[in-house]
Design an enzyme around this catalytic site. Structure first.
Site, PDB file in Angstrom:
ATOM      1  N   GLU A   1       0.891  -1.176   0.000  1.00 55.52           N
ATOM      2  CA  GLU A   1       0.000   0.000   0.000  1.00 55.52           C
ATOM      3  C   GLU A   1       0.926   1.223   0.000  1.00 55.52           C
ATOM      4  O   GLU A   1       1.047   1.928  -0.995  1.00 55.52           O
ATOM      5  CB  GLU A   1      -0.902  -0.024   1.241  1.00 55.52           C
TER       6      GLU A   1
ATOM      7  N   ASP B   1     -12.392  -0.355   1.911  1.00 56.50           N
ATOM      8  CA  ASP B   1     -11.398  -0.159   2.972  1.00 56.50           C
ATOM      9  C   ASP B   1     -12.025   0.450   4.233  1.00 56.50           C
ATOM     10  O   ASP B   1     -12.411  -0.292   5.136  1.00 56.50           O
ATOM     11  CB  ASP B   1     -10.220   0.683   2.456  1.00 56.50           C
TER      12      ASP B   1
HETATM   13  N1  ADE Z   1      -6.419  -0.050   8.956  1.00 53.56           N
HETATM   14  C1  ADE Z   1      -7.554   0.448   8.457  1.00 53.56           C
HETATM   15  N2  ADE Z   1      -7.382   0.801   7.178  1.00 53.56           N
HETATM   16  C2  ADE Z   1      -6.099   0.504   6.860  1.00 53.56           C
HETATM   17  C3  ADE Z   1      -5.320   0.623   5.686  1.00 53.56           C
HETATM   18  N3  ADE Z   1      -5.811   1.133   4.559  1.00 53.56           N
HETATM   19  N4  ADE Z   1      -4.027   0.237   5.741  1.00 53.56           N
HETATM   20  C4  ADE Z   1      -3.511  -0.257   6.861  1.00 53.56           C
HETATM   21  N5  ADE Z   1      -4.208  -0.409   7.985  1.00 53.56           N
HETATM   22  C5  ADE Z   1      -5.496  -0.027   7.985  1.00 53.56           C
HETATM   23 ZN    ZN Z   2      -7.206  -1.865   4.737  1.00 56.61          ZN
END
Ligand code: ADE
Ligand code: ZN
Length: 330
Positions: free
Chosen positions: A197, A275
């Site tokens: 990410e 998400d």
């Molecule tokens: N917790 C909630 N959303 C998240 C994300 N996008 N990346 C990492 N941890 C998270």
């Molecule tokens: Zn997440």
């Protein structure tokens, strides 16, 4: 297109239930539990949702979760999410929850899992939405803490299908949790992990090789490593992509810059997810509609995304086949 999108049956595979806490419910629960919020209004809360990276979001997200105290609070949170699923024609959802966010505030593990699970069961009965629960370890905490959390999950094995890894990615590589994932697998849990990410492609390799994950959550940085892309394609490892989240957290500057279409064109099993919809401005339907517009996705591409959501799910092959058929008929 909006009409076509609503008709598409969808599965959601990357949804943090704590990330579906709308400011309205946050206020209601704060009142119910005698908690004072630093915000005076729903509008003030929404205005505070300006993020420049993952950490700036997580700080606010963990603070918001402080209003969740009782089993009923977790039930209400999950039920509201399920109603949004119904609106968006989400037929199946595999949700994350972060028990350590709650046990660290002295809310027993059983309070969160039992509230969430009861709502999901009602969701199946009353709304026809099937579901699974994936418990995430917070990667900014130690592996020792994760082991303690796993012990709780083992007591609730009947309710939890798998374990995941979330929170602050950079500086907390998957290798930090190798042993606890080994134990989780030995106990019969499936494994997934957030990787790629904000973190590098190397973290995706680690999640695959060391944590033996069946899916990568996000994974959008995989395109920086050609060998990794070839591996993900060959093994059809799904990527649970979250377009609105990626823009809100500045992984991509604009939705138009998102690499979702490239991922599909490279033969990867990518799909759309929300998400943390209460924080990022849209549930699954809105993520579909906005991303379709920004990338000018065709109906065929939308069908592929919907099919991928079922393909990557932990549903049985029979059920997956039924959904493919329904999607093909549109
Ligand atoms: N917790 C909630 N959303 C998240 C994300 N996008 N990346 C990492 N941890 C998270
Ligand atoms: Zn997440």
């Amino acid at each position: 297109m909006q009409d076509f999108i609503s008709k598409l049956p969808k599965a959601e595979l990357h949804l943090h239930i704590e990330g579906s806490l709308e400011p309205e419910l946050m206020f209601k629960l704060a009142q119910r539990n005698n908690i004072s919020l630093k915000y005076k209004s729903v509008e003030e809360i929404r205005n505070a949702y300006q993020f420049h990276n993952l950490q700036s979001f997580l700080d606010i997200y963990y603070e918001g979760a402080g209003v969740l105290q009782k089993e009923q609070d977790f039930y209400d949170l999950t039920w509201e999410y399920l109603l949004r699923c119904k609106e968006d024609n989400v037929r199946h959802t595999e949700i994350f929850f972060d028990p350590q966010t709650h046990t660290d505030r002295n809310i027993p593990f059983d309070v969160s899992i039992n509230g969430i699970h009861a709502a999901l069961k009602d969701g199946e009965k009353k709304l026809g939405i099937t579901s699974h629960i994936i418990m995430c370890f917070l990667r900014h905490l130690s592996q020792e803490e994760a082991f303690k959390t796993l012990e709780h999950a083992i007591r609730h094995k009947d309710k939890i299908i798998g374990v995941g890894l979330d929170s602050s990615e950079v500086g907390h590589p998957p290798v930090k949790f190798q042993q606890v994932f080994e134990k989780a697998m030995a106990e019969g849990f499936k494994t997934v992990a957030h990787a790629g990410e904000e973190g590098p492609a190397e973290y995706i390799w680690e999640a695959l090789n060391l944590l033996k994950v069946e899916r990568i959550d996000h994974g959008v940085r995989c395109l920086e490593d050609e060998k990794l892309v070839a591996y993900l394609k060959e093994h059809q490892i799904p990527l649970t992509v979250c377009p609105y989240s990626n823009v809100k957290l500045k992984v991509f500057e604009n939705l138009k810059d998102h690499n979702l279409r490239n991922l599909l064109n490279k033969g990867l099993v990518a799909m759309i997810n929300a998400d943390d919809p209460a924080y990022f401005g849209g549930y699954l339907g809105e993520n579909f509609v906005g991303t379709q517009k920004a990338l000018d996705l065709s109906k065929e591409e939308l069908k592929t995304l919907a099919k991928n959501s079922f393909k990557a799910s932990f549903l049985s092959q029979d059920v997956k086949d039924k959904f493919y058929k329904e999607i093909d008929s549109l």
